[in-house]
Scaffold this active site. Structure first.
Site, mmCIF file in Angstrom:
data_model
loop_
_atom_site.group_PDB
_atom_site.id
_atom_site.type_symbol
_atom_site.label_atom_id
_atom_site.label_comp_id
_atom_site.label_asym_id
_atom_site.label_seq_id
_atom_site.Cartn_x
_atom_site.Cartn_y
_atom_site.Cartn_z
ATOM 1 N N SER A 299 0.838 -1.191 0.000
ATOM 2 C CA SER A 299 0.000 0.000 0.000
ATOM 3 C C SER A 299 0.873 1.242 0.000
ATOM 4 C CB SER A 299 -0.916 0.027 1.229
ATOM 5 O OG SER A 299 -1.595 1.273 1.342
ATOM 6 N N TYR B 245 -2.828 -0.986 10.070
ATOM 7 C CA TYR B 245 -2.899 -1.366 8.657
ATOM 8 C C TYR B 245 -1.615 -0.970 7.937
ATOM 9 C CZ TYR B 245 -4.240 -1.277 3.741
ATOM 10 O OH TYR B 245 -4.271 -1.459 2.382
#
Length: 336
Positions: free
Chosen positions: A195, A210
């Site tokens: 990400s 995350y």
């Protein structure tokens, strides 16, 4: 009468020095972008011929994973589809078979149970399924992004453990499950989904766990790339910005920059085409779309303090809106 001599203007030394330093500062970003464009123009690999006839992909029933599965099948790869919902697996399996005519196998595996007795049993089924198959590509796509917009003390430890199992432990276990066969055949490719929140942006407050798990995926991939490239195995972590998934729809709903987010976001199909094209090409950490690579370069120009301020204010706003929804019974837990 003779005309006066024209005096040539000479830039002051301080201006030349600043211009030189500025050129040095932006040169790496320009070179990275040019290298990215050059890679985009390269002919994509024949994945089946280069790596093997089968690919294993997690989370193939929605979002990026579904588009990636369809794109891999379009490239002629047979697929082992891994997800926690058998009905969804059967649906995507039938769609792939009818659309592209390749073989599929399905494995029901709840990745949040990895490293538990139930998860060990399911992992054993996965190993049995891939035994004897010419698995050339592994795509670790599945991930958990929720709970959304929370301080770390606001969620139970079990919730964070679930995220760790899916985003971190499952990636590690599935990679270790397919690597022995790739080593034996002397070829293979592992694609791990990272990400931009952990790579292009210095901090991602209120989504801390995350982003931290995705940073593990990036470092895990980079080190494996160094370990295994001489053995014929390509390892890559792709770190996209916005892709129009269920998670992004929630961010758009709560963002003050929703029009900008929609402008830069890719559809899952667009991203999947670029992502599959980049398997075996480029650096071990990359954003395989020109738009996202440009965003990565622009993000690097902005000071970390600005990123921190912007992300904190935006995510606090996400938190306030999500808490308001939760109080009315509308709870959203994004999973990819």
């Amino acid at each position: 009468m003779a005309s006066p001599l024209r005096q040539e203007s000479v830039a002051p030394a301080w201006f030349v020095s600043l211009a030189f330093l500025g050129a040095l500062y932006i040169a790496p970003f320009v070179l990275r972008l040019l290298a990215h464009i050059a890679l985009c123009l390269r002919r994509p690999k024949d994945l089946r011929r280069s790596y093997g006839a089968w690919a294993v992909i997690t989370g193939p029933t929605s979002g990026i994973g579904r588009s990636m599965a369809l794109e891999l099948a379009r490239r002629g790869l047979n697929l082992v589809l891994v997800d926690l919902n058998d009905a969804n697996l059967q649906e995507i399996s039938k769609t792939i078979g009818s659309t592209h005519g390749v073989q599929t196998k399905t494995v029901v595996l709840d990745l949040s149970l990895v490293s538990t007795p139930q998860g060990d049993h399911a992992m054993a089924r996965l190993r049995d399924t891939v035994e004897g198959l010419d698995v050339g590509v592994l795509v670790n796509n599945a991930g958990v992004a929720g709970p959304s917009a929370r301080y770390i003390h606001e969620a139970d430890v079990e919730v964070w453990v679930r995220m760790l199992r899916v985003n971190l432990w499952a990636v590690t276990e599935l990679t270790s499950a397919v690597l022995p066969g790739m080593l034996e055949r002397g070829r293979g490719a592992v694609l791990n989904m990272g990400s931009a929140s952990s790579e292009a942006i210095p901090s991602f407050p209120l989504y801390t766990m995350y982003a931290a798990t995705k940073r593990y995926v990036a470092q895990f991939s980079r080190s494996l790339y160094v370990e295994y490239r001489s053995k014929g195995i390509d390892v890559q972590c792709q770190a996209p910005f916005h892709v129009r998934t269920r998670i992004m729809s929630r961010l758009v709903d709560t963002s003050r920059f929703s029009m900008l987010v929609l402008l830069i976001a890719l559809t899952p199909d667009t991203y999947a085409r670029a992502a599959v094209r980049w398997i075996g090409h480029g650096p071990p950490l990359c954003a395989p779309n020109v738009r996202h690579q440009l965003l990565w370069s622009l993000a690097a120009v902005l000071p970390d303090r600005f990123h921190d301020w912007l992300r904190l204010h935006e995510h606090v706003r996400h938190r306030q809106l999500l808490r308001k929804e939760s109080s009315t019974g509308r709870v959203h837990v994004p999973v990819i």
